[in-house]
Design a protein around this motif. Sequence first.
Motif, PDB file in Angstrom:
ATOM      1  N   LYS A 109       0.857  -0.994  -0.104  1.00  0.00           N
ATOM      2  CA  LYS A 109       0.173  -0.045   0.023  1.00  0.00           C
ATOM      3  C   LYS A 109       0.876   1.172  -0.013  1.00  0.00           C
ATOM      4  O   LYS A 109       0.517   2.102  -0.772  1.00  0.00           O
ATOM      5  CB  LYS A 109      -0.888  -0.111   1.137  1.00  0.00           C
ATOM      6  CG  LYS A 109      -1.975  -1.214   1.297  1.00  0.00           C
ATOM      7  CD  LYS A 109      -3.087  -0.826   2.067  1.00  0.00           C
ATOM      8  CE  LYS A 109      -4.014   0.355   1.593  1.00  0.00           C
ATOM      9  NZ  LYS A 109      -5.375   0.711   2.374  1.00  0.00           N
ATOM     10  N   GLN A 110       2.115   1.142   0.722  1.00  0.00           N
ATOM     11  CA  GLN A 110       2.854   2.442   0.722  1.00  0.00           C
ATOM     12  C   GLN A 110       3.479   2.543  -0.558  1.00  0.00           C
ATOM     13  O   GLN A 110       3.576   3.657  -1.235  1.00  0.00           O
ATOM     14  CB  GLN A 110       4.011   2.041   1.945  1.00  0.00           C
ATOM     15  CG  GLN A 110       3.572   2.204   3.218  1.00  0.00           C
ATOM     16  CD  GLN A 110       4.511   1.712   4.221  1.00  0.00           C
ATOM     17  OE1 GLN A 110       5.489   1.009   3.980  1.00  0.00           O
ATOM     18  NE2 GLN A 110       4.285   2.234   5.537  1.00  0.00           N
ATOM     19  N   ILE A 111       3.926   1.579  -1.429  1.00  0.00           N
ATOM     20  CA  ILE A 111       4.399   1.724  -2.555  1.00  0.00           C
ATOM     21  C   ILE A 111       3.378   2.178  -3.569  1.00  0.00           C
ATOM     22  O   ILE A 111       3.941   3.276  -4.381  1.00  0.00           O
ATOM     23  CB  ILE A 111       4.935   0.331  -3.255  1.00  0.00           C
ATOM     24  CG1 ILE A 111       6.201  -0.217  -2.672  1.00  0.00           C
ATOM     25  CG2 ILE A 111       5.220   0.432  -4.570  1.00  0.00           C
ATOM     26  CD1 ILE A 111       6.634  -1.622  -2.540  1.00  0.00           C
ATOM     27  N   LEU A 119      -6.059   2.578  -2.729  1.00  0.00           N
ATOM     28  CA  LEU A 119      -7.255   1.576  -3.123  1.00  0.00           C
ATOM     29  C   LEU A 119      -8.644   1.629  -2.329  1.00  0.00           C
ATOM     30  O   LEU A 119      -8.551   2.253  -1.383  1.00  0.00           O
ATOM     31  CB  LEU A 119      -6.693   0.202  -2.689  1.00  0.00           C
ATOM     32  CG  LEU A 119      -5.358  -0.170  -3.512  1.00  0.00           C
ATOM     33  CD1 LEU A 119      -4.791  -1.419  -2.765  1.00  0.00           C
ATOM     34  CD2 LEU A 119      -5.497  -0.128  -4.933  1.00  0.00           C
ATOM     35  N   THR A 120      -9.608   1.144  -2.944  1.00  0.00           N
ATOM     36  CA  THR A 120     -10.729   1.263  -2.086  1.00  0.00           C
ATOM     37  C   THR A 120     -10.778   0.103  -1.131  1.00  0.00           C
ATOM     38  O   THR A 120      -9.902  -0.637  -1.351  1.00  0.00           O
ATOM     39  CB  THR A 120     -12.075   0.861  -3.203  1.00  0.00           C
ATOM     40  OG1 THR A 120     -11.804  -0.213  -4.072  1.00  0.00           O
ATOM     41  CG2 THR A 120     -12.063   1.972  -4.365  1.00  0.00           C
ATOM     42  N   ASP A 121     -11.777   0.246  -0.397  1.00  0.00           N
ATOM     43  CA  ASP A 121     -12.121  -0.559   0.842  1.00  0.00           C
ATOM     44  C   ASP A 121     -12.084  -2.235   0.417  1.00  0.00           C
ATOM     45  O   ASP A 121     -11.722  -2.849   1.231  1.00  0.00           O
ATOM     46  CB  ASP A 121     -13.012  -0.235   1.805  1.00  0.00           C
ATOM     47  CG  ASP A 121     -12.879   0.876   2.339  1.00  0.00           C
ATOM     48  OD1 ASP A 121     -11.754   1.279   2.576  1.00  0.00           O
ATOM     49  OD2 ASP A 121     -13.942   1.642   2.869  1.00  0.00           O
ATOM     50  N   ASP A 122     -12.586  -2.387  -0.818  1.00  0.00           N
ATOM     51  CA  ASP A 122     -12.706  -3.775  -1.224  1.00  0.00           C
ATOM     52  C   ASP A 122     -11.594  -4.220  -2.045  1.00  0.00           C
ATOM     53  O   ASP A 122     -11.681  -5.531  -2.564  1.00  0.00           O
ATOM     54  CB  ASP A 122     -14.058  -4.141  -1.995  1.00  0.00           C
ATOM     55  CG  ASP A 122     -14.125  -3.219  -3.471  1.00  0.00           C
ATOM     56  OD1 ASP A 122     -13.251  -2.362  -3.574  1.00  0.00           O
ATOM     57  OD2 ASP A 122     -15.165  -3.264  -4.160  1.00  0.00           O
ATOM     58  N   GLU A 123     -10.732  -3.870  -2.112  1.00  0.00           N
ATOM     59  CA  GLU A 123      -9.257  -4.076  -2.897  1.00  0.00           C
ATOM     60  C   GLU A 123      -8.174  -4.507  -1.985  1.00  0.00           C
ATOM     61  O   GLU A 123      -8.045  -3.519  -1.302  1.00  0.00           O
ATOM     62  CB  GLU A 123      -8.930  -3.188  -3.756  1.00  0.00           C
ATOM     63  CG  GLU A 123      -9.719  -2.822  -4.812  1.00  0.00           C
ATOM     64  CD  GLU A 123      -9.468  -1.915  -5.961  1.00  0.00           C
ATOM     65  OE1 GLU A 123      -9.288  -2.299  -7.006  1.00  0.00           O
ATOM     66  OE2 GLU A 123      -8.902  -0.713  -5.423  1.00  0.00           O
ATOM     67  N   LEU A 124      -7.613  -5.491  -1.764  1.00  0.00           N
ATOM     68  CA  LEU A 124      -6.478  -6.195  -1.131  1.00  0.00           C
ATOM     69  C   LEU A 124      -5.236  -5.594  -2.072  1.00  0.00           C
ATOM     70  O   LEU A 124      -5.230  -5.960  -3.212  1.00  0.00           O
ATOM     71  CB  LEU A 124      -6.354  -7.400  -0.775  1.00  0.00           C
ATOM     72  CG  LEU A 124      -7.246  -7.750   0.633  1.00  0.00           C
ATOM     73  CD1 LEU A 124      -7.085  -9.098   0.894  1.00  0.00           C
ATOM     74  CD2 LEU A 124      -6.732  -6.896   1.794  1.00  0.00           C
ATOM     75  N   PRO A 125      -4.122  -5.150  -1.563  1.00  0.00           N
ATOM     76  CA  PRO A 125      -3.061  -4.573  -2.627  1.00  0.00           C
ATOM     77  C   PRO A 125      -2.377  -5.881  -3.056  1.00  0.00           C
ATOM     78  O   PRO A 125      -1.681  -5.444  -4.243  1.00  0.00           O
ATOM     79  CB  PRO A 125      -2.112  -3.807  -1.486  1.00  0.00           C
ATOM     80  CG  PRO A 125      -2.417  -4.366  -0.335  1.00  0.00           C
ATOM     81  CD  PRO A 125      -3.928  -4.681  -0.406  1.00  0.00           C
ATOM     82  N   ASP A 126      -2.378  -7.042  -2.822  1.00  0.00           N
ATOM     83  CA  ASP A 126      -1.564  -8.158  -3.110  1.00  0.00           C
ATOM     84  C   ASP A 126      -2.427  -9.152  -4.256  1.00  0.00           C
ATOM     85  O   ASP A 126      -1.987 -10.016  -4.624  1.00  0.00           O
ATOM     86  CB  ASP A 126      -0.914  -9.056  -1.974  1.00  0.00           C
ATOM     87  CG  ASP A 126      -2.001  -9.764  -1.425  1.00  0.00           C
ATOM     88  OD1 ASP A 126      -3.186  -9.234  -1.201  1.00  0.00           O
ATOM     89  OD2 ASP A 126      -1.837 -10.507  -0.531  1.00  0.00           O
ATOM     90  N   LEU A 216     -12.345  -6.911  -8.433  1.00  0.00           N
ATOM     91  CA  LEU A 216     -10.842  -6.628  -8.085  1.00  0.00           C
ATOM     92  C   LEU A 216      -9.954  -6.088  -9.344  1.00  0.00           C
ATOM     93  O   LEU A 216      -8.711  -5.780  -9.059  1.00  0.00           O
ATOM     94  CB  LEU A 216     -10.502  -7.604  -7.186  1.00  0.00           C
ATOM     95  CG  LEU A 216     -11.110  -8.088  -5.970  1.00  0.00           C
ATOM     96  CD1 LEU A 216     -10.383  -9.170  -5.457  1.00  0.00           C
ATOM     97  CD2 LEU A 216     -10.716  -6.900  -4.755  1.00  0.00           C
ATOM     98  N   SER A 217     -10.623  -6.075 -10.146  1.00  0.00           N
ATOM     99  CA  SER A 217      -9.880  -5.725 -11.553  1.00  0.00           C
ATOM    100  C   SER A 217      -9.756  -4.131 -11.732  1.00  0.00           C
ATOM    101  O   SER A 217      -8.608  -3.861 -11.799  1.00  0.00           O
ATOM    102  CB  SER A 217     -10.647  -6.238 -12.871  1.00  0.00           C
ATOM    103  OG  SER A 217     -11.867  -5.520 -13.048  1.00  0.00           O
ATOM    104  N   THR A 218     -10.571  -3.479 -11.715  1.00  0.00           N
ATOM    105  CA  THR A 218     -10.299  -1.901 -11.661  1.00  0.00           C
ATOM    106  C   THR A 218     -11.278  -1.254 -10.780  1.00  0.00           C
ATOM    107  O   THR A 218     -11.977  -2.201  -9.878  1.00  0.00           O
ATOM    108  CB  THR A 218     -10.765  -1.482 -13.093  1.00  0.00           C
ATOM    109  OG1 THR A 218     -12.121  -1.743 -13.419  1.00  0.00           O
ATOM    110  CG2 THR A 218      -9.838  -1.997 -13.914  1.00  0.00           C
ATOM    111  N   GLY A 219     -11.512  -0.094 -10.769  1.00  0.00           N
ATOM    112  CA  GLY A 219     -12.563   0.594  -9.874  1.00  0.00           C
ATOM    113  C   GLY A 219     -12.034   1.498  -8.786  1.00  0.00           C
ATOM    114  O   GLY A 219     -12.589   1.806  -8.084  1.00  0.00           O
ATOM    115  N   GLY A 220     -10.767   1.061  -8.402  1.00  0.00           N
ATOM    116  CA  GLY A 220     -10.179   1.824  -7.156  1.00  0.00           C
ATOM    117  C   GLY A 220      -9.941   3.113  -7.328  1.00  0.00           C
ATOM    118  O   GLY A 220      -9.742   3.695  -8.645  1.00  0.00           O
ATOM    119  N   SER A 221      -9.976   3.858  -6.476  1.00  0.00           N
ATOM    120  CA  SER A 221      -9.547   5.537  -6.515  1.00  0.00           C
ATOM    121  C   SER A 221      -8.126   5.562  -6.722  1.00  0.00           C
ATOM    122  O   SER A 221      -7.450   5.540  -5.723  1.00  0.00           O
ATOM    123  CB  SER A 221     -10.014   6.189  -5.555  1.00  0.00           C
ATOM    124  OG  SER A 221      -9.892   7.453  -5.661  1.00  0.00           O
TER     125      SER A 221
END
Length: 222
Positions: A109-111, A119-126, A216-221
Amino acid sequence: MRNKLKLRPAHRVQPWHPYAWQLQSLLLGYPDEDQPGHLSLARRAAPALPAEVREPLLRFVGHAEDTGTEALAAAYVATFDHRKRCCPYLTYYAHGDTRKRGVALVRLKQIYATAGWRLTDDELPDHLAVVLEFAATDPDTGLRLLTEHRAGLELLRLALHDDHSPWADLLNSVSATLPALAGDERKAVARLAAEGPPGEEVGLDPYAPPQYPPDLSTGGSR
């Protein structure tokens, strides 16, 4: 050897890498109402990719077109949510459900934040789809991240092949974008296959994997 693996790919980014990773990211996300558009985009963009990347990607596209979005979504949940050995969360393979995985997620997340991503709340960074989408926007850093998690990627690829999953073709396509496996990486894959990831189930809040079906593909801020 670990430091060498991190540095080596920085000089191997090719002009087509961002296009490949973006397509793979879209197709590795949960199949939703946008899936037909993603498949159409892949058909149009794939000819510009090298054969070893293009051909398995188009095999998956053909399967997805024949299957339809609803049936593909059900298969996605059965594959990635109900089979732990097909986990799409890359830090799981190295750290399991342990405190170390929580630290690895924070680092990711820092990277992303340094690159301007949120990222949005429904996305894990890995999640592999998220890592690939990031790699498409920051290829040098993305290639390093993908290579750091190469052992887990290969273990996921082998598990999907064992299950005769259509997503095995997409993992073949992803693997073809990365440097060839070196000796230590092959040993890491063999060790993970034999031992599995660590199993200490502590320290992951607030990074418990979300319930499907999120996209989880797209849609994050970003």
